[in-house]
Design a protein around this motif. Sequence first.
Motif, PDB file in Angstrom:
ATOM      1  N   TYR A 134      -6.001  -3.695  -9.272  1.00 26.71           N
ATOM      2  CA  TYR A 134      -5.470  -2.698  -8.327  1.00 26.71           C
ATOM      3  C   TYR A 134      -3.995  -2.455  -8.615  1.00 26.71           C
ATOM      4  O   TYR A 134      -3.271  -3.364  -9.014  1.00 26.71           O
ATOM      5  N   ASP A 135      -3.545  -1.202  -8.393  1.00 29.62           N
ATOM      6  CA  ASP A 135      -2.198  -0.802  -8.797  1.00 29.62           C
ATOM      7  C   ASP A 135      -1.156  -0.851  -7.686  1.00 29.62           C
ATOM      8  O   ASP A 135      -0.226  -0.047  -7.661  1.00 29.62           O
ATOM      9  N   ALA A 136      -1.261  -1.816  -6.801  1.00 29.89           N
ATOM     10  CA  ALA A 136      -0.197  -2.060  -5.818  1.00 29.89           C
ATOM     11  C   ALA A 136       0.732  -3.130  -6.377  1.00 29.89           C
ATOM     12  O   ALA A 136       0.308  -3.973  -7.161  1.00 29.89           O
ATOM     13  N   GLU A 178       0.841  -1.202   0.000  1.00 25.81           N
ATOM     14  CA  GLU A 178       0.000   0.000   0.000  1.00 25.81           C
ATOM     15  C   GLU A 178       0.873   1.249   0.000  1.00 25.81           C
ATOM     16  O   GLU A 178       0.547   2.244  -0.655  1.00 25.81           O
ATOM     17  N   ARG A 236      -0.945  -6.896 -12.613  1.00 28.00           N
ATOM     18  CA  ARG A 236      -1.391  -5.756 -11.808  1.00 28.00           C
ATOM     19  C   ARG A 236      -2.478  -4.963 -12.542  1.00 28.00           C
ATOM     20  O   ARG A 236      -2.527  -4.940 -13.778  1.00 28.00           O
ATOM     21  N   VAL A 251       2.987   0.125 -11.766  1.00 33.35           N
ATOM     22  CA  VAL A 251       3.684   0.410 -10.515  1.00 33.35           C
ATOM     23  C   VAL A 251       5.023  -0.325 -10.545  1.00 33.35           C
ATOM     24  O   VAL A 251       5.100  -1.494 -10.909  1.00 33.35           O
ATOM     25  N   ARG A 266       1.854   6.728  -6.912  1.00 32.32           N
ATOM     26  CA  ARG A 266       0.790   7.636  -7.343  1.00 32.32           C
ATOM     27  C   ARG A 266       1.232   9.097  -7.194  1.00 32.32           C
ATOM     28  O   ARG A 266       0.948   9.924  -8.067  1.00 32.32           O
ATOM     29  N   CYS A 290       2.271   1.716  -3.466  1.00 29.91           N
ATOM     30  CA  CYS A 290       1.195   2.200  -4.326  1.00 29.91           C
ATOM     31  C   CYS A 290       1.007   3.705  -4.156  1.00 29.91           C
ATOM     32  O   CYS A 290       0.938   4.453  -5.137  1.00 29.91           O
TER      33      CYS A 290
END
Length: 286
Positions: free
Chosen positions: A212-214, A52, A183, A187, A59, A55
Amino acid sequence: MKMNTGCIECFITQAHKLLSKHNVTGNNARDIIFRFNEFVEKHRNNDLSSPECACFLHRLVKKATMTEDLYKEEKEYYNDLLLNYEKDIRRSISLSDDPFKSALRYAVAGNIIDFGPPSSFNLQETLAAALSKKPAINHTVLLKDALQKASKVLYLGDNAGEIVLDKIFIDIIQHPSLYFAVRGGKVINDITLEDAEYVGIQKFANIISNGYDAPSTLINRCSHEFVKIFDEADLIISKGQGNLEGLFLNTDKRIFFLLMVKCGVMAEITGVNKGDVVILDNRYLK
């Protein structure tokens, strides 16, 4: 996996490395570091995980640089490099006494290609030693047995370049119902749908996004479509340290972790040394 002091220090090093790479300096750089530290302090007592944090950091930098893919060049380079190696690696596997074991060893060796940890890596040296390097934890036989019994397999991918070796291993597996997860956003040098299709994973598996982009698999953040396949799978192959970080507290007996240990924190968790190869049945994770 919850954050600890070592993880935070590592992320600050990663942040400075990423900011330098994209020429973010002065007030802009200080603002990103401040906002990242603020995010960590605000959430660290609420089961904040390392993926997290990664991520959130990415961002911030993507927004500041107006760059969607911060490691685009590196991903393209290693995808092409491993595609160039593919023929020789397949030949090496075909000539070995146990193609399944050899393909698996190459796939795990490919996990060295990671721009998340601050330390550097030597791909050629790692690949050259792939077949001779003995895993510190070696549940290869259990994995092969689980694959033979599974009706549906979910393979959680990790990094660009490495994905070519995953493809070769998946080809050797020859499972009729295997899903390969990428993903849900760009990332670090983690794989996306574009990477998977570029190297040809679709020839041997059904490609799905986790939504999700983690740089991990965080089940509570993933899409409903992905979670449905995750729940239906008889066997889950989790590739790389990032996926282990997201699934570490998951006691699911269907999971096998394949990775190269890249930091002291993960070495302590798995009970091995940094740099060791791990092929781990989750039933035996202490």
